[in-house]
Write a protein that holds these residues in place. Structure first.
Motif, PDB file in Angstrom:
ATOM      1  N   THR A   1       0.511  -1.142   0.136  1.00 35.57           N
ATOM      2  CA  THR A   1       0.511  -0.484   0.194  1.00 35.57           C
ATOM      3  C   THR A   1       0.618   1.470   0.164  1.00 35.57           C
ATOM      4  O   THR A   1       0.829   2.214  -0.864  1.00 35.57           O
ATOM      5  CB  THR A   1      -0.506  -0.346   1.300  1.00 35.57           C
ATOM      6  N   LEU A   2       1.736   1.217   0.599  1.00 37.13           N
ATOM      7  CA  LEU A   2       2.586   2.109   0.788  1.00 37.13           C
ATOM      8  C   LEU A   2       3.309   2.517  -0.399  1.00 37.13           C
ATOM      9  O   LEU A   2       3.717   3.656  -0.621  1.00 37.13           O
ATOM     10  CB  LEU A   2       3.488   2.438   1.956  1.00 37.13           C
ATOM     11  N   VAL A   3       4.086   1.996  -0.818  1.00 37.48           N
ATOM     12  CA  VAL A   3       4.223   1.687  -1.957  1.00 37.48           C
ATOM     13  C   VAL A   3       3.775   2.369  -3.477  1.00 37.48           C
ATOM     14  O   VAL A   3       4.321   3.044  -4.314  1.00 37.48           O
ATOM     15  CB  VAL A   3       5.061   0.613  -2.348  1.00 37.48           C
ATOM     16  N   PHE A   4       2.488   1.620  -2.981  1.00 37.45           N
ATOM     17  CA  PHE A   4       1.449   2.231  -4.772  1.00 37.45           C
ATOM     18  C   PHE A   4       1.292   3.703  -4.103  1.00 37.45           C
ATOM     19  O   PHE A   4       1.529   4.202  -5.244  1.00 37.45           O
ATOM     20  CB  PHE A   4       0.595   1.395  -4.620  1.00 37.45           C
ATOM     21  N   LEU A   5       1.464   4.142  -3.108  1.00 36.46           N
ATOM     22  CA  LEU A   5       0.931   5.466  -2.782  1.00 36.46           C
ATOM     23  C   LEU A   5       2.471   6.359  -3.509  1.00 36.46           C
ATOM     24  O   LEU A   5       1.666   7.127  -3.444  1.00 36.46           O
ATOM     25  CB  LEU A   5       0.715   5.864  -1.158  1.00 36.46           C
ATOM     26  N   VAL A   6       3.657   5.773  -2.652  1.00 41.79           N
ATOM     27  CA  VAL A   6       4.374   6.689  -2.962  1.00 41.79           C
ATOM     28  C   VAL A   6       4.882   6.768  -4.575  1.00 41.79           C
ATOM     29  O   VAL A   6       5.245   8.072  -5.360  1.00 41.79           O
ATOM     30  CB  VAL A   6       5.963   5.384  -2.759  1.00 41.79           C
ATOM     31  N   ILE A   7       4.239   5.528  -5.116  1.00 38.60           N
ATOM     32  CA  ILE A   7       4.785   5.760  -6.671  1.00 38.60           C
ATOM     33  C   ILE A   7       3.378   6.460  -7.592  1.00 38.60           C
ATOM     34  O   ILE A   7       3.680   6.743  -8.461  1.00 38.60           O
ATOM     35  CB  ILE A   7       4.335   4.027  -7.161  1.00 38.60           C
ATOM     36  N   GLY A   8       2.323   5.927  -6.811  1.00 42.19           N
ATOM     37  CA  GLY A   8       1.141   7.204  -7.311  1.00 42.19           C
ATOM     38  C   GLY A   8       2.028   8.761  -7.541  1.00 42.19           C
ATOM     39  O   GLY A   8       0.800  10.083  -7.820  1.00 42.19           O
ATOM     40  N   PHE A   9       1.509   9.026  -5.882  1.00 40.58           N
ATOM     41  CA  PHE A   9       2.455  10.772  -6.142  1.00 40.58           C
ATOM     42  C   PHE A   9       3.062  10.775  -6.367  1.00 40.58           C
ATOM     43  O   PHE A   9       2.875  11.920  -7.721  1.00 40.58           O
ATOM     44  CB  PHE A   9       2.825  10.516  -4.407  1.00 40.58           C
ATOM     45  N   THR A  10       4.392   9.905  -6.813  1.00 41.77           N
ATOM     46  CA  THR A  10       5.042  10.421  -7.888  1.00 41.77           C
ATOM     47  C   THR A  10       5.185  10.879  -9.800  1.00 41.77           C
ATOM     48  O   THR A  10       4.892  11.368 -10.322  1.00 41.77           O
ATOM     49  CB  THR A  10       6.871   9.609  -8.291  1.00 41.77           C
ATOM     50  N   VAL A  11       4.065   9.769 -10.060  1.00 44.11           N
ATOM     51  CA  VAL A  11       3.221   9.862 -11.011  1.00 44.11           C
ATOM     52  C   VAL A  11       2.042  10.708 -11.283  1.00 44.11           C
ATOM     53  O   VAL A  11       1.951  11.646 -12.201  1.00 44.11           O
ATOM     54  CB  VAL A  11       2.452   8.750 -11.330  1.00 44.11           C
ATOM     55  N   THR A  12       1.518  11.082  -9.885  1.00 47.98           N
ATOM     56  CA  THR A  12       0.837  12.557 -10.395  1.00 47.98           C
ATOM     57  C   THR A  12       1.002  13.658 -10.257  1.00 47.98           C
ATOM     58  O   THR A  12       0.729  13.788 -11.531  1.00 47.98           O
ATOM     59  CB  THR A  12      -0.200  12.328  -8.817  1.00 47.98           C
ATOM     60  N   ASP A  13       2.253  13.908  -9.464  1.00 47.08           N
ATOM     61  CA  ASP A  13       3.124  14.858  -9.341  1.00 47.08           C
ATOM     62  C   ASP A  13       3.933  15.229 -10.615  1.00 47.08           C
ATOM     63  O   ASP A  13       3.605  16.518 -11.489  1.00 47.08           O
ATOM     64  CB  ASP A  13       3.791  14.895  -7.886  1.00 47.08           C
ATOM     65  N   ASN A  14       4.916  14.361 -11.614  1.00 45.25           N
ATOM     66  CA  ASN A  14       5.104  14.307 -13.023  1.00 45.25           C
ATOM     67  C   ASN A  14       4.758  14.290 -14.133  1.00 45.25           C
ATOM     68  O   ASN A  14       4.764  15.067 -14.982  1.00 45.25           O
ATOM     69  CB  ASN A  14       6.480  12.929 -12.516  1.00 45.25           C
ATOM     70  N   VAL A  15       4.008  13.562 -14.554  1.00 45.21           N
ATOM     71  CA  VAL A  15       3.134  13.013 -15.233  1.00 45.21           C
ATOM     72  C   VAL A  15       1.586  13.781 -15.516  1.00 45.21           C
ATOM     73  O   VAL A  15       1.488  13.850 -16.197  1.00 45.21           O
ATOM     74  CB  VAL A  15       3.092  11.224 -15.427  1.00 45.21           C
ATOM     75  N   LEU A  16       0.553  13.459 -14.254  1.00 47.24           N
ATOM     76  CA  LEU A  16      -0.604  14.143 -14.756  1.00 47.24           C
ATOM     77  C   LEU A  16      -0.552  15.379 -14.436  1.00 47.24           C
ATOM     78  O   LEU A  16      -0.924  15.915 -15.245  1.00 47.24           O
ATOM     79  CB  LEU A  16      -1.637  13.075 -13.553  1.00 47.24           C
ATOM     80  N   ARG A  17       0.032  15.937 -13.841  1.00 46.57           N
ATOM     81  CA  ARG A  17       0.398  17.319 -13.972  1.00 46.57           C
ATOM     82  C   ARG A  17       0.586  17.648 -14.969  1.00 46.57           C
ATOM     83  O   ARG A  17      -0.459  18.763 -16.109  1.00 46.57           O
ATOM     84  CB  ARG A  17       1.671  17.732 -12.997  1.00 46.57           C
TER      85      ARG A  17
END
Length: 95
Positions: free
Chosen positions: A4-20
């Motif tokens: 869960t923590l791994v997916f939250l960290v990866i999700g944050f990175t993807v959200t901040d860098n890619v989705l933005r």
């Protein structure tokens, strides 16, 4: 719990860098409660991980079978798709 923590960290990175970047390229302002988008991306990654494991790796794993059969699993998937893709429909981030 670790996954869960791994997916939250990866999700944050993807959200901040890619989705933005994607949102800004479509003229969508990346502001507001972007944590909704973050959790949506994190859950989409978790969903893809689960589907790939079920299809290719552990076809007969009991926990994965129960997860795929769960209504909550699919409702959260629908909610995460909504959270990530509704800004493209509305033209803004409604969260």
């Amino acid at each position: 719990m670790f996954k869960t923590l791994v997916f939250l960290v990866i999700g944050f990175t993807v959200t901040d860098n890619v989705l933005r970047t994607i949102y800004e390229n479509f003229g969508i302002i990346y502001s507001g409660n972007v944590w909704v988008n973050w959790f949506g991306v994190s859950y989409l990654l978790f969903f893809l991980y689960t589907i790939i494991r079920v299809i290719f790796i552990n076809k007969n794993h009991n926990l994965l079978k129960k997860r795929i059969a769960s209504i909550i699993f699919w409702l959260l998937f629908i909610g995460s798709v909504y959270a990530v893709f509704i800004p493209f429909v509305k033209g803004e981030n409604p969260f």
